[in-house]
Design a protein around this motif. Sequence first.
Motif, short mmCIF file in Angstrom:
data_model
loop_
_atom_site.label_atom_id
_atom_site.label_comp_id
_atom_site.label_asym_id
_atom_site.label_seq_id
_atom_site.Cartn_x
_atom_site.Cartn_y
_atom_site.Cartn_z
N PRO A 1 0.82 -1.21 0.00
CA PRO A 1 0.00 0.00 0.00
C PRO A 1 0.85 1.26 0.00
CG PRO A 1 0.05 -0.95 2.19
CD PRO A 1 0.75 -1.93 1.28
N LEU A 2 0.22 2.36 -0.30
CA LEU A 2 0.88 3.66 -0.40
C LEU A 2 1.28 4.19 0.97
CD1 LEU A 2 1.50 6.31 -2.06
CD2 LEU A 2 -0.88 6.96 -1.61
N PRO A 3 2.55 4.50 1.18
CA PRO A 3 2.93 5.19 2.41
C PRO A 3 2.39 6.62 2.39
CG PRO A 3 4.83 4.11 1.40
CD PRO A 3 3.74 4.11 0.39
N VAL A 4 1.86 7.08 3.51
CA VAL A 4 1.31 8.43 3.57
C VAL A 4 2.36 9.45 3.15
CG1 VAL A 4 0.42 10.20 5.14
CG2 VAL A 4 -0.36 7.82 5.37
N ALA A 5 3.58 9.29 3.63
CA ALA A 5 4.64 10.25 3.34
C ALA A 5 5.04 10.27 1.87
CB ALA A 5 5.86 9.98 4.20
N ALA A 6 4.74 9.18 1.14
CA ALA A 6 5.12 9.13 -0.27
C ALA A 6 4.33 10.15 -1.09
CB ALA A 6 4.90 7.73 -0.83
N VAL A 7 3.12 10.46 -0.66
CA VAL A 7 2.31 11.45 -1.38
C VAL A 7 3.04 12.79 -1.39
CG1 VAL A 7 0.10 12.66 -1.45
CG2 VAL A 7 0.18 10.24 -0.77
N ARG A 8 3.52 13.18 -0.22
CA ARG A 8 4.23 14.46 -0.12
C ARG A 8 5.58 14.40 -0.82
NH1 ARG A 8 2.43 13.51 5.09
NH2 ARG A 8 4.53 12.95 5.78
N ARG A 9 6.27 13.27 -0.65
CA ARG A 9 7.62 13.17 -1.23
C ARG A 9 7.57 13.16 -2.75
NH1 ARG A 9 11.35 14.17 -3.21
NH2 ARG A 9 13.43 13.23 -3.19
N VAL A 10 6.64 12.44 -3.33
CA VAL A 10 6.52 12.43 -4.79
C VAL A 10 6.07 13.80 -5.30
CG1 VAL A 10 5.29 11.42 -6.75
CG2 VAL A 10 6.13 9.94 -4.93
N ALA A 11 5.16 14.43 -4.58
CA ALA A 11 4.74 15.78 -4.98
C ALA A 11 5.92 16.74 -4.97
CB ALA A 11 3.64 16.29 -4.05
N GLN A 12 6.77 16.61 -3.98
CA GLN A 12 7.97 17.46 -3.92
C GLN A 12 8.87 17.19 -5.12
OE1 GLN A 12 10.77 16.39 -0.90
NE2 GLN A 12 11.80 18.37 -0.91
N ALA A 13 9.05 15.89 -5.46
CA ALA A 13 9.90 15.55 -6.60
C ALA A 13 9.31 16.08 -7.90
CB ALA A 13 10.08 14.03 -6.68
N VAL A 14 7.99 16.05 -8.00
CA VAL A 14 7.33 16.54 -9.21
C VAL A 14 7.38 18.06 -9.29
CG1 VAL A 14 5.11 16.75 -10.40
CG2 VAL A 14 5.81 14.54 -9.46
N GLU A 15 6.97 18.71 -8.23
CA GLU A 15 6.79 20.17 -8.28
C GLU A 15 8.08 20.94 -8.07
OE1 GLU A 15 3.84 20.81 -5.31
OE2 GLU A 15 2.28 19.69 -6.39
N ALA A 16 8.78 20.65 -6.97
CA ALA A 16 9.97 21.44 -6.63
C ALA A 16 11.20 21.00 -7.42
CB ALA A 16 10.24 21.35 -5.13
N GLU A 17 11.35 19.68 -7.58
CA GLU A 17 12.57 19.18 -8.23
C GLU A 17 12.43 19.18 -9.75
OE1 GLU A 17 13.50 15.45 -6.40
OE2 GLU A 17 13.52 16.30 -4.37
N TRP A 18 11.48 18.42 -10.26
CA TRP A 18 11.28 18.40 -11.71
C TRP A 18 10.76 19.76 -12.19
CZ3 TRP A 18 6.91 15.04 -14.30
CH2 TRP A 18 6.98 15.19 -15.70
N GLY A 19 9.68 20.23 -11.55
CA GLY A 19 9.09 21.49 -11.99
C GLY A 19 9.98 22.69 -11.77
N GLY A 20 10.61 22.75 -10.60
CA GLY A 20 11.40 23.93 -10.26
C GLY A 20 12.84 23.90 -10.74
N ARG A 21 13.42 22.72 -10.74
CA ARG A 21 14.84 22.63 -11.09
C ARG A 21 15.06 22.14 -12.52
NH1 ARG A 21 17.01 26.01 -8.88
NH2 ARG A 21 19.06 25.04 -9.14
#
Length: 400
Positions: free
Chosen positions: A30-50
């Motif tokens: 199952p999905l770890p709760v923290a993975a939602v935030r961590r993947v969002a960070q990778a998508v938005e801040a890392e991929w999107g921002g960097r």
Amino acid sequence: MGGIDRALPWKDCFVLPEGVIYLDGNSLGPLPVAAVRRVAQAVEAEWGGRLIRGWNDAGWMAQPAKLGDRIGRLIGAPAGSVVLGDTLSIKVYQALAAALSMRPERRVVLSDTGNFPTDLYMAEGLIRQTGQEHELRLAEPEAVEAAIDDRVAAVLLTEVDYRTGRKHDMRGITEAAHRSGAVMIWDLAHSAGAVEVDLAASNAEFAAGCTYKYLNAGPGAPAFIYVRPDLAEQAEPVLQGWLGHAEPFAFETGYRPGPGIERMRVGTPPVLQMAALEAALDIWDMVDMASLRRRSIELSELFIAEVESACPHLRLVSPREPSERGSQVSFAFDQGYAAMQALIARGVIGDFRAPDIMRFGITPLYLDEGDVCRAAAIIAEVMASRAYEAPEFQVRAKVT
């Protein structure tokens, strides 16, 4: 180091739909709760921002080795001996190809009839491509050790049988392989995060495994490969991907293998899946595998007792002795597929493996006695009412 106790504080770490008892973590965690935030960070801040800068600024390129070391703790592998990337099928192919190159005078790859089909398919394909007179030989699981002789180049086994949960003796079989001069490869797909594994103590040359089952990294998450440290500079990476090159960004036309385990990298790592894995491993970093294994056995024994007392039509096909099985319990039933669909409709999610096996994963991070007993009661109700005979449960889906 934290542990697993009866209070199960880990349950809140996972997204578990209301009314569902999830007994399929041996297939997809199952999905770890923290993975939602961590993947969002990778998508938005890392991929999107960097953007492309993420490879350096966010450490994407280093993740396969860093995460490999964290998985290494769970499987008894020393630092610098595990790397992430690609799929389990690819990692099995790599390990087997390297093993065969270490025993060029031998012609037999030995596996067992219970091995997961993709391992056997990879072996067949590799043998066909070598153009040599290699043979894939299959023994019954209990007869593997006796089948190892001086013609065997490599022994390729999955430690825990995907259908029945039967568990091989890793150390004993590895020792038998070495006595005969064969190379040992272990598939840990149903072991990593499920049972105690000590690759260093076993002395096996290679191992591989996936991260989307017990390790909760999500569908399509990358696999890992282990190479025994003393062989890391010798193992031949037959799949010579650019990220396994000593200097990928030198863009040389010829291949030079990278140092140690790095040479077992092939293609570009899946950054978003690695972000999910990173969040999952934040949980696993706090888990003591010995404690988890004890808890798994307690829950498995309870589940078996509850189901067998109420469901005489179901036949236990997992080993009766807890030390001889992994962290799943399997029952055979001639209408097993339909029965599993009826269970899923009632919120008890397991899965089915042909021809007649109903599988139930026992995962102590998010299951407790109440879950196990409720699941057993629902199984009993489905069997007693013959609910599985309803037409909607007879139609086979592509994924079982």
